[in-house]
Design a protein around this motif. Structure first.
Motif, PDB file in Angstrom:
ATOM      1  N   PRO A 242      11.150   7.271   6.589  1.00 53.87           N
ATOM      2  CA  PRO A 242      11.644   5.897   6.713  1.00 53.87           C
ATOM      3  C   PRO A 242      13.057   5.783   6.132  1.00 53.87           C
ATOM      4  O   PRO A 242      13.500   6.640   5.365  1.00 53.87           O
ATOM      5  CB  PRO A 242      10.650   5.091   5.878  1.00 53.87           C
ATOM      6  N   THR A 243      13.753   4.720   6.506  1.00 48.96           N
ATOM      7  CA  THR A 243      15.069   4.457   5.916  1.00 48.96           C
ATOM      8  C   THR A 243      14.935   3.563   4.689  1.00 48.96           C
ATOM      9  O   THR A 243      15.907   3.367   3.953  1.00 48.96           O
ATOM     10  CB  THR A 243      16.001   3.773   6.919  1.00 48.96           C
ATOM     11  N   ALA A 244      13.744   3.010   4.481  1.00 48.53           N
ATOM     12  CA  ALA A 244      13.507   2.130   3.334  1.00 48.53           C
ATOM     13  C   ALA A 244      12.052   2.211   2.933  1.00 48.53           C
ATOM     14  O   ALA A 244      11.186   2.554   3.746  1.00 48.53           O
ATOM     15  CB  ALA A 244      13.884   0.691   3.674  1.00 48.53           C
ATOM     16  N   ILE A 245      11.787   1.890   1.672  1.00 49.78           N
ATOM     17  CA  ILE A 245      10.416   1.872   1.153  1.00 49.78           C
ATOM     18  C   ILE A 245      10.208   0.589   0.362  1.00 49.78           C
ATOM     19  O   ILE A 245      11.027   0.240  -0.492  1.00 49.78           O
ATOM     20  CB  ILE A 245      10.136   3.086   0.230  1.00 49.78           C
ATOM     21  N   PHE A 246       9.094  -0.087   0.647  1.00 46.05           N
ATOM     22  CA  PHE A 246       8.638  -1.161  -0.227  1.00 46.05           C
ATOM     23  C   PHE A 246       7.439  -0.622  -0.999  1.00 46.05           C
ATOM     24  O   PHE A 246       6.463  -0.157  -0.406  1.00 46.05           O
ATOM     25  CB  PHE A 246       8.219  -2.404   0.550  1.00 46.05           C
ATOM     26  N   ALA A 247       7.523  -0.654  -2.334  1.00 48.03           N
ATOM     27  CA  ALA A 247       6.432  -0.182  -3.193  1.00 48.03           C
ATOM     28  C   ALA A 247       5.785  -1.373  -3.881  1.00 48.03           C
ATOM     29  O   ALA A 247       6.481  -2.300  -4.318  1.00 48.03           O
ATOM     30  CB  ALA A 247       6.948   0.808  -4.227  1.00 48.03           C
ATOM     31  N   ALA A 248       4.465  -1.350  -3.991  1.00 46.99           N
ATOM     32  CA  ALA A 248       3.716  -2.487  -4.526  1.00 46.99           C
ATOM     33  C   ALA A 248       3.835  -2.631  -6.032  1.00 46.99           C
ATOM     34  O   ALA A 248       3.273  -3.562  -6.610  1.00 46.99           O
ATOM     35  CB  ALA A 248       2.241  -2.380  -4.130  1.00 46.99           C
ATOM     36  N   SER A 249       4.561  -1.730  -6.693  1.00 38.80           N
ATOM     37  CA  SER A 249       4.856  -1.877  -8.122  1.00 38.80           C
ATOM     38  C   SER A 249       6.156  -1.150  -8.423  1.00 38.80           C
ATOM     39  O   SER A 249       6.534  -0.199  -7.722  1.00 38.80           O
ATOM     40  CB  SER A 249       3.733  -1.322  -8.999  1.00 38.80           C
ATOM     41  N   ASP A 250       6.842  -1.577  -9.474  1.00 37.19           N
ATOM     42  CA  ASP A 250       8.088  -0.925  -9.866  1.00 37.19           C
ATOM     43  C   ASP A 250       7.857   0.522 -10.288  1.00 37.19           C
ATOM     44  O   ASP A 250       8.705   1.384 -10.045  1.00 37.19           O
ATOM     45  CB  ASP A 250       8.741  -1.682 -11.028  1.00 37.19           C
ATOM     46  N   GLU A 251       6.739   0.791 -10.948  1.00 43.65           N
ATOM     47  CA  GLU A 251       6.505   2.159 -11.404  1.00 43.65           C
ATOM     48  C   GLU A 251       6.395   3.114 -10.217  1.00 43.65           C
ATOM     49  O   GLU A 251       6.942   4.222 -10.244  1.00 43.65           O
ATOM     50  CB  GLU A 251       5.260   2.222 -12.289  1.00 43.65           C
ATOM     51  N   MET A 252       5.719   2.698  -9.156  1.00 47.01           N
ATOM     52  CA  MET A 252       5.653   3.538  -7.960  1.00 47.01           C
ATOM     53  C   MET A 252       7.015   3.613  -7.281  1.00 47.01           C
ATOM     54  O   MET A 252       7.396   4.655  -6.733  1.00 47.01           O
ATOM     55  CB  MET A 252       4.582   3.007  -7.007  1.00 47.01           C
ATOM     56  N   ALA A 253       7.770   2.509  -7.309  1.00 40.96           N
ATOM     57  CA  ALA A 253       9.115   2.509  -6.718  1.00 40.96           C
ATOM     58  C   ALA A 253      10.032   3.476  -7.451  1.00 40.96           C
ATOM     59  O   ALA A 253      10.817   4.214  -6.833  1.00 40.96           O
ATOM     60  CB  ALA A 253       9.693   1.093  -6.744  1.00 40.96           C
ATOM     61  N   ILE A 254       9.950   3.498  -8.792  1.00 40.04           N
ATOM     62  CA  ILE A 254      10.768   4.426  -9.572  1.00 40.04           C
ATOM     63  C   ILE A 254      10.362   5.872  -9.268  1.00 40.04           C
ATOM     64  O   ILE A 254      11.213   6.766  -9.168  1.00 40.04           O
ATOM     65  CB  ILE A 254      10.642   4.113 -11.077  1.00 40.04           C
ATOM     66  N   GLY A 255       9.062   6.107  -9.100  1.00 39.10           N
ATOM     67  CA  GLY A 255       8.602   7.429  -8.685  1.00 39.10           C
ATOM     68  C   GLY A 255       9.210   7.831  -7.354  1.00 39.10           C
ATOM     69  O   GLY A 255       9.608   8.985  -7.150  1.00 39.10           O
TER      70      GLY A 255
END
Length: 337
Positions: A242-255
């Motif tokens: 993907p060109t972008a990711i939406f993560a359901a939490s910041d911790e997963m987004a930082i990962g």
């Protein structure tokens, strides 16, 4: 050690006046209040919480129910609760509710009764009908933080709206291949937060006329470690990433940000990432996120509860606001994406 009689003698008032002045209950003139406070300070007198509780029927102790303690979100809510309660002179008794039925039964049938709490705050725990009956039987004020509880005034965030807002931010930038890192079946428990956030993501895509691509959707456990692992798989194939990711939490987004860096991708040129929470590390990583202020949630829950305890106003359900915080992890997709 000074007694209440010593304070009364030094202030030139009755013991009853000292009691009213120090407890904040009952009418006391400004002059008498000042005299009592001055005498108590000079004598080093401290109000006995046990004696005060016997006299008033209150313990100045609030029970707090939580599902976990070692996650940033819950720790932040608890910090807000404890800070607000301490400021008001209340103690906090913490109960971690696991899925063990025996342990939960003991908390509701024994511990809450024995501690003689003045009120209870339930933080993101979905209670059974029997557990709610046990809590209501205490005849104490009760407030929830998180999803709806029958007959309980609750502070809550619209999780579908939260994820729709984060996904729409990416869509508005021109991304059409938006990946999703959500919760696993193991995390989809109390109030089904992961499910609601997945629904919001899908709703945003549908409103933009984009079909959900299951190859772009992966599950983790709301930690950086698993966020990193699943993002590595999601981003590993240049032909399908993907060109972008939406993560359901910041911790997963930082990962996901860390995984992208390990794969040689640059943010936001090669990949945009959005999370949820406004975690304390979000600004450090330049993470665009949906802020939901867990510390403030804890403080608001205490404010609602104390008004009910004091008889000032009944606690009522309260919808919490959320806010898109745009940082450097999001931009328009590359022209050749």
């Amino acid at each position: 050690m000074a007694s209440i009689k010593d304070v009364a003698r030094a202030a030139g008032v009755s013991v009853a006046t000292v009691s009213r002045a120090l407890s904040g209950r009952g009418n006391v003139s400004a002059a008498a209040q000042a005299a009592v406070q001055r005498a108590a300070s000079d004598l080093g007198y401290v109000v006995s919480s046990s004696a005060s509780g016997l006299a008033s029927g209150r313990t100045r102790n609030i029970g707090v129910l939580v599902p976990v303690i070692n996650h940033w979100f819950y720790a932040s809510v608890l910090e807000g609760i404890c800070t607000a309660l301490m400021r008001e002179g209340y103690d906090t008794t913490l109960y971690q509710l696991t899925k063990d039925s025996g342990q939960r039964h003991q908390i509701f049938s024994d511990f809450l009764q024995r501690q003689r709490v003045d009120a209870v705050i339930a933080v993101n725990v979905e209670l059974s009908e029997q557990e709610l009956v046990a809590l209501h039987a205490l005849n104490k004020p009760l407030v929830g933080v998180g999803g709806p509880l029958p007959g309980v005034p609750t502070l809550h965030v619209d999780d579908e709206a939260v994820s729709a807002l984060g996904t729409n931010h990416l869509l508005s930038l021109g991304h059409v291949r938006v990946g999703y890192i959500g919760g696993s079946s193991e995390t989809d428990l109390d109030f089904r937060v992961p499910s609601h956030r997945r629904i919001g993501y899908e709703r945003a895509l549908a409103e933009a006329g984009i079909d959900v691509d299951e190859q772009l959707c992966v599950s983790a456990d709301f930690t950086m470690g698993q966020g990193y692992t699943v993002a590595k798989q999601l981003l590993g194939n240049p032909a399908t990433r993907p060109t972008a990711i939406f993560a359901a939490s910041d911790e997963m987004a930082i990962g996901a940000i860390l995984a992208a860096r390990d794969l040689g991708l640059q943010l936001p040129q090669d990949l945009s990432v959005v999370g949820v929470d406004d975690h304390e590390l979000a600004e450090l990583f330049g993470l665009t996120t949906i802020r939901q202020q867990p510390h403030q949630q804890g403080e608001l829950a205490v404010a609602m509860l104390l008004k009910a305890i004091r008889g000032e106003a009944p606690a009522r359900a309260h919808h919490l606001e959320h806010q898109l915080i745009v940082r450097s992890s999001t931009s328009r997709p590359a022209t050749d994406a």
